[in-house]
Design a protein around this motif. Structure first.
Motif, PDB file in Angstrom:
ATOM      1  N   LYS A  62       0.828  -1.195   0.000  1.00  0.00           N
ATOM      2  CA  LYS A  62       0.000   0.000   0.000  1.00  0.00           C
ATOM      3  C   LYS A  62       0.870   1.256   0.000  1.00  0.00           C
ATOM      4  CE  LYS A  62      -3.694  -2.259   2.672  1.00  0.00           C
ATOM      5  NZ  LYS A  62      -4.623  -2.416   1.544  1.00  0.00           N
ATOM      6  N   GLY A  63       0.385   2.278  -0.638  1.00  0.00           N
ATOM      7  CA  GLY A  63       1.002   3.589  -0.627  1.00  0.00           C
ATOM      8  C   GLY A  63      -0.055   4.632  -0.336  1.00  0.00           C
ATOM      9  N   VAL A  64       0.341   5.901  -0.383  1.00  0.00           N
ATOM     10  CA  VAL A  64      -0.579   6.984  -0.031  1.00  0.00           C
ATOM     11  C   VAL A  64      -0.487   8.095  -1.062  1.00  0.00           C
ATOM     12  CG1 VAL A  64      -1.078   8.790   1.661  1.00  0.00           C
ATOM     13  CG2 VAL A  64      -0.521   6.508   2.449  1.00  0.00           C
ATOM     14  N   VAL A  65      -1.631   8.611  -1.448  1.00  0.00           N
ATOM     15  CA  VAL A  65      -1.713   9.866  -2.197  1.00  0.00           C
ATOM     16  C   VAL A  65      -2.461  10.855  -1.309  1.00  0.00           C
ATOM     17  CG1 VAL A  65      -2.754  11.051  -4.160  1.00  0.00           C
ATOM     18  CG2 VAL A  65      -1.623   8.849  -4.495  1.00  0.00           C
ATOM     19  N   LYS A  66      -1.842  11.994  -1.061  1.00  0.00           N
ATOM     20  CA  LYS A  66      -2.419  12.995  -0.163  1.00  0.00           C
ATOM     21  C   LYS A  66      -2.614  14.298  -0.908  1.00  0.00           C
ATOM     22  CE  LYS A  66      -1.567  15.386   4.243  1.00  0.00           C
ATOM     23  NZ  LYS A  66      -0.632  15.514   5.388  1.00  0.00           N
ATOM     24  N   ALA A  67      -3.804  14.880  -0.811  1.00  0.00           N
ATOM     25  CA  ALA A  67      -4.098  16.170  -1.426  1.00  0.00           C
ATOM     26  C   ALA A  67      -4.491  17.161  -0.340  1.00  0.00           C
ATOM     27  CB  ALA A  67      -5.221  16.042  -2.448  1.00  0.00           C
ATOM     28  N   THR A  68      -3.800  18.300  -0.281  1.00  0.00           N
ATOM     29  CA  THR A  68      -4.108  19.368   0.674  1.00  0.00           C
ATOM     30  C   THR A  68      -4.798  20.498  -0.065  1.00  0.00           C
ATOM     31  OG1 THR A  68      -2.178  18.782   2.015  1.00  0.00           O
ATOM     32  CG2 THR A  68      -3.155  20.953   2.371  1.00  0.00           C
ATOM     33  N   PHE A  69      -5.991  20.874   0.417  1.00  0.00           N
ATOM     34  CA  PHE A  69      -6.836  21.853  -0.262  1.00  0.00           C
ATOM     35  C   PHE A  69      -6.954  23.112   0.572  1.00  0.00           C
ATOM     36  CE2 PHE A  69     -11.335  23.320  -1.073  1.00  0.00           C
ATOM     37  CZ  PHE A  69     -11.076  23.871  -2.319  1.00  0.00           C
ATOM     38  N   ASP A  70      -6.585  24.243  -0.011  1.00  0.00           N
ATOM     39  CA  ASP A  70      -6.673  25.543   0.652  1.00  0.00           C
ATOM     40  C   ASP A  70      -7.666  26.401  -0.135  1.00  0.00           C
ATOM     41  OD1 ASP A  70      -6.347  27.823   2.104  1.00  0.00           O
ATOM     42  OD2 ASP A  70      -4.223  28.108   1.668  1.00  0.00           O
ATOM     43  N   ALA A  71      -8.901  26.431   0.338  1.00  0.00           N
ATOM     44  CA  ALA A  71      -9.983  27.079  -0.411  1.00  0.00           C
ATOM     45  C   ALA A  71      -9.757  28.582  -0.540  1.00  0.00           C
ATOM     46  CB  ALA A  71     -11.311  26.810   0.283  1.00  0.00           C
ATOM     47  N   LYS A  72      -9.982  29.111  -1.746  1.00  0.00           N
ATOM     48  CA  LYS A  72      -9.837  30.542  -2.007  1.00  0.00           C
ATOM     49  C   LYS A  72     -11.176  31.262  -2.086  1.00  0.00           C
ATOM     50  CE  LYS A  72      -5.425  29.957  -2.326  1.00  0.00           C
ATOM     51  NZ  LYS A  72      -4.561  30.345  -1.181  1.00  0.00           N
ATOM     52  N   ALA A  73     -12.279  30.497  -2.121  1.00  0.00           N
ATOM     53  CA  ALA A  73     -13.595  31.117  -2.251  1.00  0.00           C
ATOM     54  C   ALA A  73     -14.631  30.297  -1.500  1.00  0.00           C
ATOM     55  CB  ALA A  73     -13.983  31.237  -3.721  1.00  0.00           C
ATOM     56  N   LEU A  74     -15.710  30.971  -1.081  1.00  0.00           N
ATOM     57  CA  LEU A  74     -16.810  30.294  -0.405  1.00  0.00           C
ATOM     58  C   LEU A  74     -17.661  29.539  -1.422  1.00  0.00           C
ATOM     59  CD1 LEU A  74     -17.940  33.168   2.010  1.00  0.00           C
ATOM     60  CD2 LEU A  74     -16.522  31.187   2.576  1.00  0.00           C
ATOM     61  N   GLY A  75     -18.382  28.534  -0.938  1.00  0.00           N
ATOM     62  CA  GLY A  75     -19.299  27.811  -1.807  1.00  0.00           C
ATOM     63  C   GLY A  75     -18.906  26.358  -2.019  1.00  0.00           C
ATOM     64  N   HIS A  76     -19.701  25.645  -2.816  1.00  0.00           N
ATOM     65  CA  HIS A  76     -19.468  24.234  -3.100  1.00  0.00           C
ATOM     66  C   HIS A  76     -18.290  24.067  -4.062  1.00  0.00           C
ATOM     67  CE1 HIS A  76     -23.115  22.615  -1.161  1.00  0.00           C
ATOM     68  NE2 HIS A  76     -23.684  23.761  -1.531  1.00  0.00           N
TER      69      HIS A  76
END
Length: 355
Positions: free
Chosen positions: A82-96
């Motif tokens: 097994k390995g890992v893929v990691k995504a870090t999300f830094d939102a720039k706007a409100l909403g979906h």
């Protein structure tokens, strides 16, 4: 007899070579964050499994916007590993939002996409999707801690989010921590309705043996809380032998494990029988002896019998797997066998059992 054995080994090797390829599989295709706070980065981890029979290499990982950054396992992932893929999300706007993660590899197809979705808000009021697991009035985004495969001396960490939905300040505490685990909470005390993180760090140098180490820790729900099934969180880690110092000559002369199958289905014979067995062939196609140093089962219903643990070059042995229906218990429990070897390309082999 020797000619017959060599013929079987040749046929097994040819059959395996004909379908030899890595295969990529993820524990989920889409991750829903639910509500997340604006200007507070969040991360998702996808567990990548190599379900093929050749090493899997993740060559690159991309994201669909500049607001997300990816990291991934750079070392080849052995068959069953097994390995890992990691995504870090830094939102720039409100909403979906709906974002994608593209994973390039040496598998076929060479590119697969995973997704993550959610809603960016000024203040989180609904934690049910972001933190789906409840222990009393405390909510978490994990209900188990499964570390990626480790080598002696490494110190990987897992971080989980936690929220206090009780009516008083709360101090996160994990009880019954073994010596090889350490926790850090940020902040130290969570006020009512507030969210924080807990980081759990594994010291692999303190693991006693190769293979799977399992334990449980217990999240305190309030000051003076006690251990029970209601606040139990399983922890697991697999320690592998380290072949990073092998020379090129050592690699060329290394053992090479060949196994007839890693997924067996005993559901049909168990309909009418109380016990069912299945034989798996294991061969060494390398140039030095293959050593099977560890063979672990994790359910009392599974029995194994291995005729040989050391196979010379061109050697072969038989692993007999037996399932007793009366001891199987909860059908949601994953039945598997873990094998640790000295094959540098296949130090860990997992055999999955359907019943």
């Amino acid at each position: 007899m020797k000619r017959s054995l060599l013929s079987i080994l040749t046929l097994l090797t040819v059959a395996l070579a004909a379908v030899a390829q890595p295969r990529i599989s993820s524990n989920k295709e889409t991750h829903n964050f639910g509500q997340i706070e604006w200007k507070r980065p969040v991360a998702v981890e996808y567990t990548i499994t190599n379900t093929g029979n050749q090493p899997l290499v993740l060559t690159n990982v991309t994201t669909s916007c500049a607001c997300a950054v990816a990291d991934w396992t750079k070392e080849p992932i052995a068959p069953g590993g097994k390995g890992v893929v990691k995504a870090t999300f830094d939102a720039k706007a409100l909403g979906h939002f709906e974002k994608s993660v593209g994973i390039y590899s040496n598998a076929s197809p060479s590119l697969v996409y995973l997704k993550f979705t959610g809603e960016v808000v000024q203040e989180i009021k609904d934690y049910t999707k972001l933190l789906p697991h409840a222990i009393g009035n405390i909510r978490l985004d994990r209900d188990e801690f499964a570390f990626p495969d480790v080598y002696r001396g490494q110190q990987p960490s897992l971080t989980f989010n936690i929220a206090n939905l009780s009516d008083r300040p709360y101090e996160p505490v994990l009880m019954h921590l073994p010596p090889y685990l350490k926790m850090e909470a940020e902040p130290k005390v969570l006020l009512k309705g507030k969210k924080g993180t807990v980081k759990l760090t594994l010291d692999a140098s303190q693991l006693k043996d190769y293979g799977l180490t399992q334990t449980s820790v217990y999240l305190s729900r309030f000051s003076g809380d006690k251990v029970s099934e209601d606040n139990e969180i399983p922890v697991s880690a697999i320690l592998l032998p380290d072949f990073s110092r092998m020379t090129e000559k050592d690699s060329l002369n290394a053992p090479a494990m060949r196994i007839s199958e890693t997924n067996i289905d005993l559901s049909v014979p168990l309909i009418k029988k109380k016990k069912a067995s299945h034989d798996i062939l294991i061969a060494n196609a390398g140039k030095t002896p293959l050593i099977i140093s560890k063979l672990q089962v994790f359910n009392s219903s599974v029995g194994v019998s291995l005729k040989k643990t050391v196979l010379p070059p061109d050697g072969m042995t038989k692993l007999k797997v037996t399932i007793r229906k009366r001891d199987v218990g909860n059908k949601k429990h994953h039945l598997r066998i873990l094998m640790i070897t000295n094959d540098p390309l296949r130090p860990k082999v997992e055999i999955n059992i359907k019943r």
